[in-house]
Scaffold this active site. Structure first.
Site, PDB file in Angstrom:
ATOM      1  N   GLY A 203      -0.263 -19.327 -25.670  1.00  0.00           N
ATOM      2  CA  GLY A 203      -0.495 -18.041 -25.034  1.00  0.00           C
ATOM      3  C   GLY A 203       0.116 -16.882 -25.780  1.00  0.00           C
ATOM      4  O   GLY A 203       0.378 -16.980 -26.981  1.00  0.00           O
ATOM      5  N   LEU A 229      -7.984 -22.404 -24.366  1.00  0.00           N
ATOM      6  CA  LEU A 229      -7.162 -21.596 -25.255  1.00  0.00           C
ATOM      7  C   LEU A 229      -5.943 -22.368 -25.775  1.00  0.00           C
ATOM      8  O   LEU A 229      -5.180 -22.931 -25.008  1.00  0.00           O
ATOM      9  CB  LEU A 229      -6.683 -20.368 -24.475  1.00  0.00           C
ATOM     10  N   ASP A 230      -5.759 -22.388 -27.084  1.00  0.00           N
ATOM     11  CA  ASP A 230      -4.586 -23.014 -27.712  1.00  0.00           C
ATOM     12  C   ASP A 230      -4.495 -24.516 -27.448  1.00  0.00           C
ATOM     13  O   ASP A 230      -3.433 -25.118 -27.629  1.00  0.00           O
ATOM     14  CB  ASP A 230      -3.272 -22.343 -27.264  1.00  0.00           C
ATOM     15  N   GLU A 231      -5.597 -25.115 -27.008  1.00  0.00           N
ATOM     16  CA  GLU A 231      -5.566 -26.539 -26.674  1.00  0.00           C
ATOM     17  C   GLU A 231      -6.445 -27.365 -27.613  1.00  0.00           C
ATOM     18  O   GLU A 231      -6.613 -28.564 -27.421  1.00  0.00           O
ATOM     19  CB  GLU A 231      -6.042 -26.751 -25.219  1.00  0.00           C
TER      20      GLU A 231
END
Lengths: 286, 286, 286, 286
Positions: A203, A229-231
Site C-alpha cells: 500500500g 494491489l501489491d499481491e
C-alpha cells in the site's frame, strides 16, 4: 559449439510424470537442436513440472512456423501449457511513469547500454514532468490527465496505444496510479516496482511506515501486476540496512537505489524468458 | 589510556536543547573520568536527544554510590530519563524455550565462549524436551505444564523464580507461548526472536506463509516484548535469499541460521547497554 | 509422484556436443526412472558440458550393480567423466580440528539435528583441547602430536585411520596445520574453511591483516583442499560488514559466525552431490 | 531546535587523553552552538582520538573568520590535527573518465536529483567518447590525449585546470589511467572506484581474474588515491553473489551496478565530511 546465433526458448508447465525431461530433450535433439540451457523444477505438492529449455536455432531442422505445431503434438498428451520465444525477436516495451525519474532513467540507461534488448516506442505518464527525458531518448511521450471520472476512458485510450505499438510488456517504473482490473485483464503483462519488502508495508507510503515501525532493513519488490494491489507474483526482491540515523528522506534515497536495481533485474529476467508464473508464485530460472 | 578496567555507561534521553553534550561530558571530566565511547542521536521530529556515554572507572573520583545522586542533579533540570550501568556487574539471564534447541544451544555456546558475559541460573520451558541440555551446561531447568486454566498461576510462579534468581533479562529463545500482559507488566525486560522479517508475517507459521507468498528473501527479527504480539521495538533483523527450490523445510533450516545470529546480536547489544527504546523504536549505538 | 524414497544421482562432465541432455534423460527414462532434479551448465570457452541428474530408484529397472556398467556404455562414446551416488548410502566423515570449537560444535549440532546426514566415526586433532566434545557426542578422538620431524609418519597413521573407518570426506573444521601434498594425494576429498574472503588475505592471520588494511567487509571461504595452500576450488563464500569500531577480537567474533555457516553450507552441498569441480573452479547445482 | 540552517563541522584527530569530549563540546556550547551530530572513535593501539562534531551556526557567537583562530587555541595544547567545514560552502568537483559511462551518468543523475550537493565545472577524459554527456549536462569537457611521452606535461595542464576551477575533489569515475605520484602529491583529494573487493584482485582485469578464480561473490571498492596503486584508504565496499552461470560479461554487468552505488556512497560520505583518514585506514562517521 559456440554461444553465438539465435536461440529458441520453451517455457513449459505440466502435470508431473515420468519421462518429461527425455521427451522434451528428444524433441530438440531429433530435430537437430543443441540445448544450451535447461532447467527444471518439480513442485511435489502441486504435482507440477516446470521447465525452461533454450537451444540454438542454427542447424535446427524445423522452420519457426513448424515448431509450434510440431511441439504441440508433444505437449498435448502431456496436458502441457507452454510458450515458445526466439532470441532475435525484439520485445516492445511501454514505460509508465509519474514524476520520479530514477527508475525511468535507469532503465533507459540500461537500454542504451544494451543491457536491456528491446524497442521502447512509448512512455505514458499522468504528469508532464518527465517529458524532456522521453525527448532526450527520442521516445514518444503521452500525457494522460487522470481523474476519477475519466479513468476508464483514458485507460481505454492507453490500451489502444499499446495495441497500436504492438507492446509486449508494460513496466510501471514508479507509476503512482492503480490500474483498473479491466486494464490488467486486457493487458496482463505488467511488471511493477513496489518500494517495500512485500508483504511488509503493502500500500501507500511504505518508507514512512518503515520509519514509524523502526525496522532495521528496508527492501524493494518487483512483481507482476494482478487485480489485487501489491499481491501479484514476486519476481525479485532486495534489501539494504538502515538505522535510527536514517530519516524518511534517507530511507527514500536508499530505497531508490534498491528500486532501480530490483526493477532492472526483474525486467531482464522476464525478457530472457526466465520467469514462469504458477499460482501466485514465480519460478525464476536464473 | 588503555582499554582495560571497568567502565560505567550512562544511557540518557531528554528533550533536545543546547549544551547537552557539554554538560554530560563535563560531568565525567570534572570527576576525573575518561570517556571511551560516546554516541548520540537527535530525533528532530520528537525534539528528543538520546545518548550513550561510557567511561573508565579507574581514577574516577565518585564512588558508585555517589554517582547516581550526583548525576541526578545534572539530569533533573534537563528532564532527563537515564540509567547507569557498570561493566563489572554480571547480568543474570533466564532462557525460556519450548522444543527447538538451535537458539538455546547457540546462546549457551556463546556464553561458554565468553561472547556473552552473564550468569544463566535457569532455563524455563513448557516442555521437558530440552532438559538434558540444561543439565549438560549445569543450569537449573524448570518445566511448567501450561494450560488455558493454569496459565496465570504458572506465570505467577515463573515471576517468582525470576525474582528469586534476581534475573535482569528474559530471553525467549523459541518459546512458543504468548506471555500475558500481566507477565510483561511485571517483568518488562524480555527479548524475543521472531522467525520472520517483521512486520511481514507477524503471527504464526511465518515460513509457511512466506512460501505460500513466494517471497525471494526471508528474515528474522529480534525485538523487545510488549503486550502487542510481534509489535515491540525491533533491535536487530537480518535476511537470507531463498528461491522456488526452497521447500518449507528449507526455509525453516535457513531461518534457523538467521534466528541464531539475530538473537545473539540483539542480546549482546542489550547486555552492552547499546539499545535505547523510545516510542516503539530503538536507537542502537553499535 | 512423491518426493519419498531413495534416489540416484549422476554427476557428469564431458565435451559439449548435441544431444547430451536427451541421451542422459533417455537412459533414465528407458529404465523406468523418474527424474526429480536435473541441472546443467555449458562452459563454452572450455567446450565442456556438466550436469547433475537425480532420479527416484523406486521402479527403476536396473539394479544398483547394473547401473554403473549400463551407464558406462552410454558415457564411453561421449568421453564422459562421471560418478553415481545413492541417497541411502550414508557418507562417513572425519573432522580435523585444533583448539577452536565453533565449527566443530556447529557441524555436530547440525549432524544431531539431521541437517547433515552422515556417520562421523572420528575426530582427529593436533591438540587435546576438544577431546571432551568428542566424548560428549560419543565420537572417537585421536590426538596426534605433530612436529616437523614426525609429520610424515603421523600423517601416514592418520591416513590409515581414514582407511580403517572407510572415511569419504575429511572436513578441516579449523585445523591449524598444513597437510602435505602426499596426504592430499592419498586422500583428495577434503573441505577446508578459510577465515577470509579468498583470494584476499590468503595465508596466516587474515583478520589481523583485514584490520590493518581497513576493509569494510570481511568474509569466509569454504574450498576443496589442493596442494596449493588456499588455492583450491571455492565451494561457498559469505561476507559481513565491519567498521572502524571493530577491533581484531570483533573481527574474529564476527568471522566465527561466518565460518560456521559457510562451512556447513559447503559440507551440505558436497554431501548432496551438488558440487562438480572442473579446472580450479566449481559448478554448484544448488 | 530544528534541522534547518547552516552547520559547521569539525573533524579532529589527536593523541588520546582525558577530557577531550568535554573540551570540544565546551568550545561549541560556550559560543552558543547547538551540536546536532557528534561521533568519536578511540584507537587504543594507536593512542589516537578521532571525532566529528557538527553544530548549527544559527546563534553561534563566533564569525566564520574567528572560528578557526579561536579553535586553534583549544587544539594546539592537545596536539590536534583538525579541519572545519561549513555546510553552505558548495564543494567543487572534477570528474575524470575514460570510455565507460555508468559511474559518470550515475553521479550526474544524483547531482541533478540533489543527492550530491556540489558544483561540477569540468569533466576530464583521455578519450572523446563521453563528450556528449558533458554537453547534455552543460559541463565543460577537456580531452587529453595521453602518451608515455606527454603524460607529465598533460598532467601539469590538468592540475592547472583544477586550480583555475578551484576544484576541491577529483573523482576517478572509471578513469583507466594511473596518475603519477607527482599529480597525487599536488592534488591529494582524489576518490577512485576499483572494480573488485580489494585487496582481492588489485590491478588490472579484476573481473577476468575473479572468473578464473571461481569466486562466489564479487565486489567493488571506493578508496582515496595514494601513490601505491589500489592501496589507498578504503571508504566503502559492497558485494554481490555470482555463480558458475555468470560469464565475464555478466560479472562486468553486475559489477557496474556495484561500482555506481559504492562510488556514490563514498562521494556522499566525503562531501558530508564523515570520513577521517588515519594511517592507511578511514574512520567513517556514518
Amino acid at each position: 559449439m559456440s554461444m553465438n546465433g539465435s536461440t529458441a526458448t520453451l517455457l513449459i508447465s505440466c502435470p508431473d510424470q515420468q519421462g518429461l525431461v527425455a521427451k522434451f530433450a528428444n524433441f530438440i535433439y531429433d530435430n537437430g537442436g543443441n540445448i544450451i540451457h535447461a532447467d527444471q523444477h518439480t513442485d511435489f505438492e502441486a504435482g507440477l513440472f516446470l521447465t525452461r529449455i533454450e537451444w540454438q536455432l542454427n542447424g535446427f531442422k524445423l522452420s519457426r512456423d513448424m515448431m509450434a505445431s510440431s511441439f504441440a503434438s508433444v505437449a498435448k498428451p502431456l496436458q502441457a501449457v507452454w510458450e515458445i520465444h526466439f532470441s532475435d525477436t525484439i520485445p516492445r516495451l511501454a514505460l509508465f511513469v509519474t514524476k520520479q525519474d530514477h527508475c525511468l532513467l535507469d532503465l533507459l540507461w540500461r537500454w542504451q547500454a544494451k543491457e536491456i534488448r528491446a524497442d521502447i516506442p512509448l512512455i505514458i505518464s499522468n504528469h508532464e514532468k518527465l517529458k524532456a527525458i522521453a525527448k532526450q531518448f527520442d521516445i514518444d511521450f503521452y500525457h494522460f490527465n487522470l481523474t476519477k471520472e475519466n479513468k476508464n476512458r483514458q485507460e481505454a485510450r492507453q490500451l489502444e496505444l499499446l495495441r497500436e505499438h504492438r507492446i509486449n510488456l508494460v513496466i510501471l517504473a514508479k507509476y503512482m496510479q492503480i490500474l483498473t482490473p479491466e486494464f490488467i485483464n486486457h493487458f496482463p503483462h505488467i511488471i511493477n516496482i513496489h518500494h517495500s519488502f512485500l508483504p511488509a508495508f503493502a500500500g501507500a507510503k511504505p518508507y514512512h511506515r518503515a520509519h514509524e515501525r523502526g525496522v532495521k532493513i528496508i527492501g524493494a519488490t518487483a512483481h507482476y501486476v494482478t487485480a489485487d494491489l501489491d499481491e501479484g507474483p514476486i519476481i525479485e526482491q532486495d534489501v539494504v540496512r538502515v538505522s535510527h540515523r536514517d530519516t524518511i528522506p534517507d530511507l527514500i534515497r536508499k530505497g531508490k537505489d534498491l528500486e532501480r536495481v530490483v526493477l532492472a533485474r526483474a525486467v531482464r529476467l522476464h525478457l530472457q524468458h526466465r520467469v514462469l508464473v504458477y499460482g501466485n508464485r514465480t519460478v525464476v530460472f536464473a
